[in-house]
Design a protein around this motif. Structure first.
Motif, mmCIF file in Angstrom:
data_model
loop_
_atom_site.group_PDB
_atom_site.id
_atom_site.type_symbol
_atom_site.label_atom_id
_atom_site.label_comp_id
_atom_site.label_asym_id
_atom_site.label_seq_id
_atom_site.Cartn_x
_atom_site.Cartn_y
_atom_site.Cartn_z
ATOM 1 N N ASN A 9 0.827 -1.207 0.000
ATOM 2 C CA ASN A 9 0.000 0.000 0.000
ATOM 3 C C ASN A 9 0.862 1.259 0.000
ATOM 4 O O ASN A 9 0.515 2.258 -0.644
ATOM 5 C CB ASN A 9 -0.944 -0.004 1.197
ATOM 6 C CG ASN A 9 -2.057 -1.014 1.070
ATOM 7 O OD1 ASN A 9 -2.199 -1.674 0.046
ATOM 8 N ND2 ASN A 9 -2.854 -1.167 2.114
ATOM 9 N N GLU A 10 1.978 1.213 0.729
ATOM 10 C CA GLU A 10 2.873 2.370 0.739
ATOM 11 C C GLU A 10 3.474 2.611 -0.645
ATOM 12 O O GLU A 10 3.589 3.757 -1.098
ATOM 13 C CB GLU A 10 3.984 2.189 1.769
ATOM 14 C CG GLU A 10 4.893 3.408 1.871
ATOM 15 C CD GLU A 10 5.950 3.297 2.953
ATOM 16 O OE1 GLU A 10 6.749 4.243 3.070
ATOM 17 O OE2 GLU A 10 5.980 2.287 3.679
ATOM 18 N N ILE A 11 3.840 1.549 -1.337
ATOM 19 C CA ILE A 11 4.388 1.688 -2.688
ATOM 20 C C ILE A 11 3.385 2.376 -3.607
ATOM 21 O O ILE A 11 3.750 3.232 -4.421
ATOM 22 C CB ILE A 11 4.772 0.307 -3.258
ATOM 23 C CG1 ILE A 11 5.952 -0.279 -2.483
ATOM 24 C CG2 ILE A 11 5.127 0.412 -4.742
ATOM 25 C CD1 ILE A 11 6.260 -1.723 -2.842
ATOM 26 N N THR A 12 2.116 2.025 -3.481
ATOM 27 C CA THR A 12 1.098 2.588 -4.380
ATOM 28 C C THR A 12 0.876 4.082 -4.159
ATOM 29 O O THR A 12 0.273 4.747 -5.003
ATOM 30 C CB THR A 12 -0.248 1.860 -4.228
ATOM 31 O OG1 THR A 12 -0.792 2.112 -2.920
ATOM 32 C CG2 THR A 12 -0.100 0.368 -4.439
ATOM 33 N N GLN A 13 1.346 4.620 -3.029
ATOM 34 C CA GLN A 13 1.137 6.041 -2.729
ATOM 35 C C GLN A 13 2.276 6.928 -3.223
ATOM 36 O O GLN A 13 2.220 8.151 -3.092
ATOM 37 C CB GLN A 13 0.968 6.205 -1.219
ATOM 38 C CG GLN A 13 -0.271 5.517 -0.666
ATOM 39 C CD GLN A 13 -0.271 5.436 0.845
ATOM 40 O OE1 GLN A 13 0.537 6.081 1.511
ATOM 41 N NE2 GLN A 13 -1.172 4.633 1.408
ATOM 42 N N LEU A 128 5.167 -5.527 -5.812
ATOM 43 C CA LEU A 128 3.701 -5.403 -5.832
ATOM 44 C C LEU A 128 3.060 -6.665 -6.389
ATOM 45 O O LEU A 128 2.030 -7.117 -5.892
ATOM 46 C CB LEU A 128 3.284 -4.206 -6.692
ATOM 47 C CG LEU A 128 3.402 -2.806 -6.114
ATOM 48 C CD1 LEU A 128 2.897 -1.784 -7.127
ATOM 49 C CD2 LEU A 128 2.638 -2.672 -4.803
ATOM 50 N N ALA A 129 3.678 -7.228 -7.418
ATOM 51 C CA ALA A 129 3.079 -8.371 -8.094
ATOM 52 C C ALA A 129 3.251 -9.674 -7.332
ATOM 53 O O ALA A 129 2.292 -10.444 -7.165
ATOM 54 C CB ALA A 129 3.674 -8.509 -9.499
ATOM 55 N N LYS A 130 4.464 -9.939 -6.832
ATOM 56 C CA LYS A 130 4.747 -11.283 -6.305
ATOM 57 C C LYS A 130 5.565 -11.295 -5.019
ATOM 58 O O LYS A 130 6.051 -12.356 -4.627
ATOM 59 C CB LYS A 130 5.503 -12.095 -7.372
ATOM 60 C CG LYS A 130 4.702 -12.385 -8.633
ATOM 61 C CD LYS A 130 3.515 -13.296 -8.362
ATOM 62 C CE LYS A 130 2.760 -13.619 -9.647
ATOM 63 N NZ LYS A 130 1.615 -14.532 -9.400
ATOM 64 N N GLY A 131 5.717 -10.152 -4.358
ATOM 65 C CA GLY A 131 6.563 -10.106 -3.178
ATOM 66 C C GLY A 131 5.818 -10.336 -1.881
ATOM 67 O O GLY A 131 4.606 -10.106 -1.784
ATOM 68 N N SER A 132 6.549 -10.798 -0.871
ATOM 69 C CA SER A 132 6.000 -10.908 0.479
ATOM 70 C C SER A 132 7.140 -10.737 1.473
ATOM 71 O O SER A 132 8.302 -10.986 1.158
ATOM 72 C CB SER A 132 5.306 -12.255 0.702
ATOM 73 O OG SER A 132 6.236 -13.318 0.642
ATOM 74 N N ILE A 133 6.778 -10.291 2.670
ATOM 75 C CA ILE A 133 7.778 -10.055 3.702
ATOM 76 C C ILE A 133 7.160 -10.342 5.059
ATOM 77 O O ILE A 133 6.012 -9.975 5.331
ATOM 78 C CB ILE A 133 8.308 -8.600 3.620
ATOM 79 C CG1 ILE A 133 9.375 -8.337 4.687
ATOM 80 C CG2 ILE A 133 7.183 -7.589 3.702
ATOM 81 C CD1 ILE A 133 10.072 -6.998 4.512
ATOM 82 N N ASN A 134 7.908 -11.018 5.900
ATOM 83 C CA ASN A 134 7.421 -11.318 7.245
ATOM 84 C C ASN A 134 7.421 -10.071 8.117
ATOM 85 O O ASN A 134 8.295 -9.215 7.988
ATOM 86 C CB ASN A 134 8.299 -12.379 7.914
ATOM 87 C CG ASN A 134 8.111 -13.761 7.323
ATOM 88 O OD1 ASN A 134 7.156 -14.013 6.594
ATOM 89 N ND2 ASN A 134 9.031 -14.660 7.626
ATOM 90 N N ASP A 135 6.446 -10.000 9.006
ATOM 91 C CA ASP A 135 6.446 -8.942 10.010
ATOM 92 C C ASP A 135 7.594 -9.227 10.973
ATOM 93 O O ASP A 135 7.619 -10.275 11.619
ATOM 94 C CB ASP A 135 5.112 -8.950 10.762
ATOM 95 C CG ASP A 135 4.955 -7.767 11.714
ATOM 96 O OD1 ASP A 135 5.976 -7.338 12.284
ATOM 97 O OD2 ASP A 135 3.826 -7.305 11.905
ATOM 98 N N PRO A 136 8.557 -8.308 11.090
ATOM 99 C CA PRO A 136 9.735 -8.584 11.934
ATOM 100 C C PRO A 136 9.403 -8.736 13.413
ATOM 101 O O PRO A 136 10.214 -9.250 14.171
ATOM 102 C CB PRO A 136 10.627 -7.360 11.679
ATOM 103 C CG PRO A 136 9.686 -6.284 11.248
ATOM 104 C CD PRO A 136 8.624 -6.988 10.456
#
Length: 203
Positions: A9-13, A128-136
């Motif tokens: 969502n941050e990237i889209t802004q 945006l298309a295929k990424g994911s990241i764990n909540d640290p």
């Protein structure tokens, strides 16, 4: 809301130049869209991504894509945003380096990524298309991008490592997973794609 969704969502802004918008759009469509002759289609559950990609297409190419929204029949009842547009004579897809001489390109031609800013935007589109990241705060440090094409995976992995982020690729069933595990390098990746609020949270 997951940490991955917050980052996306941050990237889209972000406010992008035309060249940066084209690079982001090229990456997103290249690995998340289907190409049926002169029709380009993609779908997402993320409303912010749907709005952002729609806006980029409309503002960059003076074209209003077709949007279809449907509620998915699952427990969480997410909406699925389907977007498609027609590209007579492949004008847009050639500009995005997705098609060349009516042939599908799996990686963009060099002109599309001719400076650091466009490379950063391209990687933002990939995430945006295929990424994911764990909540640290809740899990071990881990960022990954899951692709189903080896050539695309090798290209994106090499592009990430132009910025010395030590990403690697593993094969997982039929997919190719690009991953970063070092906390410092994940933070650098978030900074690279200008997700600065996520950087502060992560650190």
């Amino acid at each position: 809301m997951s940490f991955t969704t917050l980052v996306k969502n941050e990237i889209t802004q972000q406010k992008l130049t035309r060249a940066e918008s084209i690079a982001l759009l090229s990456a997103y469509l290249n690995i998340n869209a289907t190409f049926d002759q002169q029709k380009v289609s993609f779908s997402t559950e993320n409303a912010a991504i749907a709005r952002s990609i729609y806006k980029i297409i409309k503002e960059t190419y003076s074209l209003s894509p077709i949007v279809r929204i449907r509620k998915q029949a699952n427990f969480y009842k997410h909406h699925l945003y389907g977007i498609q547009f027609y590209d007579p004579n492949f004008v847009i897809t050639e500009d995005l380096s997705l098609i060349s001489n009516k042939q599908r390109l799996l990686v963009p031609l060099p002109y599309l990524l001719d400076d650091e800013e466009t490379k950063r935007s391209y990687l933002a589109g990939v995430f945006l298309a295929k990424g994911s990241i764990n909540d640290p705060k809740t899990a071990r440090y881990h960022l990954e991008i899951i692709l189903d094409n080896r050539k695309q995976a090798n290209f994106i992995n090499a592009l990430i490592n132009e910025f010395y982020l030590k990403s690697k690729i593993i094969k997982r069933q039929t997919n190719y997973v690009i991953y970063i595990k070092e906390a410092e390098k994940i933070s650098d990746f978030l900074r690279l794609i200008s997700a600065y609020n996520a950087v502060m949270y992560f650190e």
